[in-house]
Design a protein around this motif. Sequence first.
Motif, PDB file in Angstrom:
ATOM      1  N   ASP A  17      27.034   7.030 -33.391  1.00 57.47           N
ATOM      2  CA  ASP A  17      26.047   7.892 -34.046  1.00 57.47           C
ATOM      3  C   ASP A  17      24.787   7.138 -34.446  1.00 57.47           C
ATOM      4  OD1 ASP A  17      27.670  10.117 -33.799  1.00 57.47           O
ATOM      5  OD2 ASP A  17      28.657   9.778 -35.712  1.00 57.47           O
ATOM      6  N   CYS A  20      22.508   5.931 -31.628  1.00 54.79           N
ATOM      7  CA  CYS A  20      21.609   6.974 -31.115  1.00 54.79           C
ATOM      8  C   CYS A  20      20.516   7.310 -32.124  1.00 54.79           C
ATOM      9  CB  CYS A  20      22.407   8.237 -30.787  1.00 54.79           C
ATOM     10  SG  CYS A  20      23.545   8.074 -29.390  1.00 54.79           S
ATOM     11  N   CYS A  21      20.803   7.140 -33.410  1.00 55.64           N
ATOM     12  CA  CYS A  21      19.853   7.540 -34.458  1.00 55.64           C
ATOM     13  C   CYS A  21      18.541   6.753 -34.380  1.00 55.64           C
ATOM     14  CB  CYS A  21      20.473   7.350 -35.837  1.00 55.64           C
ATOM     15  SG  CYS A  21      21.587   8.685 -36.315  1.00 55.64           S
ATOM     16  N   GLY A 120      23.739   8.470 -40.400  1.00 56.58           N
ATOM     17  CA  GLY A 120      24.254   9.009 -39.144  1.00 56.58           C
ATOM     18  C   GLY A 120      25.470   9.891 -39.316  1.00 56.58           C
ATOM     19  N   THR A 122      27.766  13.371 -39.746  1.00 57.48           N
ATOM     20  CA  THR A 122      27.792  14.701 -39.149  1.00 57.48           C
ATOM     21  C   THR A 122      27.602  15.766 -40.223  1.00 57.48           C
ATOM     22  OG1 THR A 122      30.175  15.012 -39.422  1.00 57.48           O
ATOM     23  CG2 THR A 122      29.446  13.835 -37.450  1.00 57.48           C
ATOM     24  N   VAL A 148      21.989  13.472 -36.992  1.00 57.83           N
ATOM     25  CA  VAL A 148      23.172  14.038 -36.344  1.00 57.83           C
ATOM     26  C   VAL A 148      23.345  15.514 -36.691  1.00 57.83           C
ATOM     27  CG1 VAL A 148      25.676  13.799 -36.062  1.00 57.83           C
ATOM     28  CG2 VAL A 148      24.252  11.759 -36.343  1.00 57.83           C
ATOM     29  N   ARG A 156      30.984  14.466 -28.755  1.00 55.19           N
ATOM     30  CA  ARG A 156      30.863  13.019 -28.590  1.00 55.19           C
ATOM     31  C   ARG A 156      30.603  12.627 -27.125  1.00 55.19           C
ATOM     32  NH1 ARG A 156      31.904  10.107 -32.946  1.00 55.19           N
ATOM     33  NH2 ARG A 156      32.624   8.236 -31.895  1.00 55.19           N
ATOM     34  N   GLU A 159      27.002  12.971 -26.584  1.00 58.43           N
ATOM     35  CA  GLU A 159      26.295  11.901 -27.284  1.00 58.43           C
ATOM     36  C   GLU A 159      26.343  10.603 -26.478  1.00 58.43           C
ATOM     37  OE1 GLU A 159      26.397  10.206 -31.851  1.00 58.43           O
ATOM     38  OE2 GLU A 159      27.472  12.059 -31.383  1.00 58.43           O
TER      39      GLU A 159
END
Length: 444
Positions: A17, A20-21, A120, A122, A148, A156, A159
Motif C-alpha cells: 500500500d 503505491c502511495c 496507507g 484501507t 488507499v 490487492r 494494486e
Amino acid sequence: MAEQKEKVVLAYSGGLDTSCCIKWLQVENNLDVIAVVGDVGQEHEGLEKVKQKALKSGALECLVVDMRDTFANEYLAKALAANAMYENKYPLVSALSRPLISKHLVDAAHKFGAKYVAHGCTGKGNDQVRFEASITMLDPSIEILAPVREWDLHTRPEEIDWALEHGIEVPVTKASPYSIDDNLWGRAIECGTLEDPWAEPPADIYTMTADPVEAPDQPEYVELTFARGLPYMINGNQKSFLGVVYALNEIAGKHGYGRIDMIENRLVGVKSRECYEVPGGLALIQAHKALEDLVLEREVLHYKLGMEQAWATAVYNGQWFSPLKEAIDSFMVSTQRCLSGTVKLKFYKGSCTVVGRKSAYSLYDYALATYDKDDAFDHTAAKGFIQLQTLSTKTWAANRRQEGAPAELFDAEKQAGPLTKGKYEGVTSIGVKAVIEEAEAVLA
C-alpha cells in the motif's frame, strides 16, 4: 523557476500500500513526499533498503527512526500495566505502535513545513482511525490524506498490477497475498485464505512461533523478576524491558506459544478473521496477572479488570492521546507501585503455565489460607457473615414465595414446544430440547 510544491509526510513501511502511495501522491496530488519509516521492531530486510526503495519511488526525503526503546518503555510498559487485551483476546499489536508513529509523523510535518500527513490504510480497517485520531489530537491543523481510500484499485491483485506498471518494487505476489503488520510485540496477519473463517491458517503465515507439534519435547522454565510492574530480569540475568521482550519472544516462540486465531469486532463495525503471533507479550501478560493476583488487594484487583477493558478499548479505537486513556493510565500507575516479585513460567508444546510466584508484598497469608492445624481463620465469624451477605436475597425469596411467583424464570425440563410463553406476559422461555430440535430442522 520551478513550481514550489506542497509537502506531505507519509507513514511508509515499504509494503504494497505505502509503496503505491508515494507515486500516487506525486501523480494525483502533485505533492512532494517525505517518507517516515519507524523501526518498532518489525521484521525487515534492512531499513536502509526500505529507505532506498522510498527514494527510488520518488520520495523527496526518507527518515528512518529507531523507535524501539521508546516503544517498549512508554507504550508497551503501559500496555503491560493494563494487561491490555481487546475483547479479552487480542493484545493490541498494531494499535500500540500507531500513536508513536503518528507522533513522529507530526514532528516531521513541523520540521519540513508540510501541510499534509498521509497514511496507507484501507477504508474499512482500524488503523485509519488510529492514525487520524492521533494526528488530530497532536495537531488539529494538519490535513490528512488517505490515498488507499480514494484510488480505484479495489483489490490487492489490481494494486500489484498498478505497482508493476509504474515500476514500483512490491514485497508480495498474487500467490502470497497476506497483509502483515508487525512490531516487537507481535505480528498481525490477514487477507488471502484467512478471509474464510472455516479454513485452518496455513503454516506459512507464522514466523515467530514454532508449530507446537514440532516444539521441544522437554518443558522449559523461566523466572521473570518484576519491579514496580515491569520485568527487569530473566532467570537472574538483568535486562532492559526491550531486552526482556526480545528474549521472551524467542523462548516462547521456540515452544510454539503465542498464536491467536480469532473473529474480531473492528471499530468500523465489521467482523474480521484475524491471526496473531504474540509469544513474548502473551507470556508477559500472563506472568504480570499472576503477580497482581498475589499482591493487589481484592477490591483493587476486581475493579482493575473493568479498567483494563476500558483501556484496551480506548487504545484499540485510536484514543491513545485522549484524556480518558491518560486518566486510566494514572490509575494503572497507582496499582503498580508495590508490584515487585518473581513469577515462574513453564513453556511446553504451545502452552505457557504459571507454576510459581513470590513477592515481599504478597497478601497471601498461609495461616489464613491453610486447612492444616496452623489454621488461624476464625470459622465462627462465617455464620454472621453469611446471614448479612444473604439478608437481601433472603428477603426477596420470602416475598416471591409468599406471592406464588416461580423461583426460576426458565425451567427447561417443563418446556414442550420450540417457543412457549412463560407464566408472565412478555417473557419468552426456550427449552433445551426444543432448541436442539429447532437447530436440527434448520440444518436439515
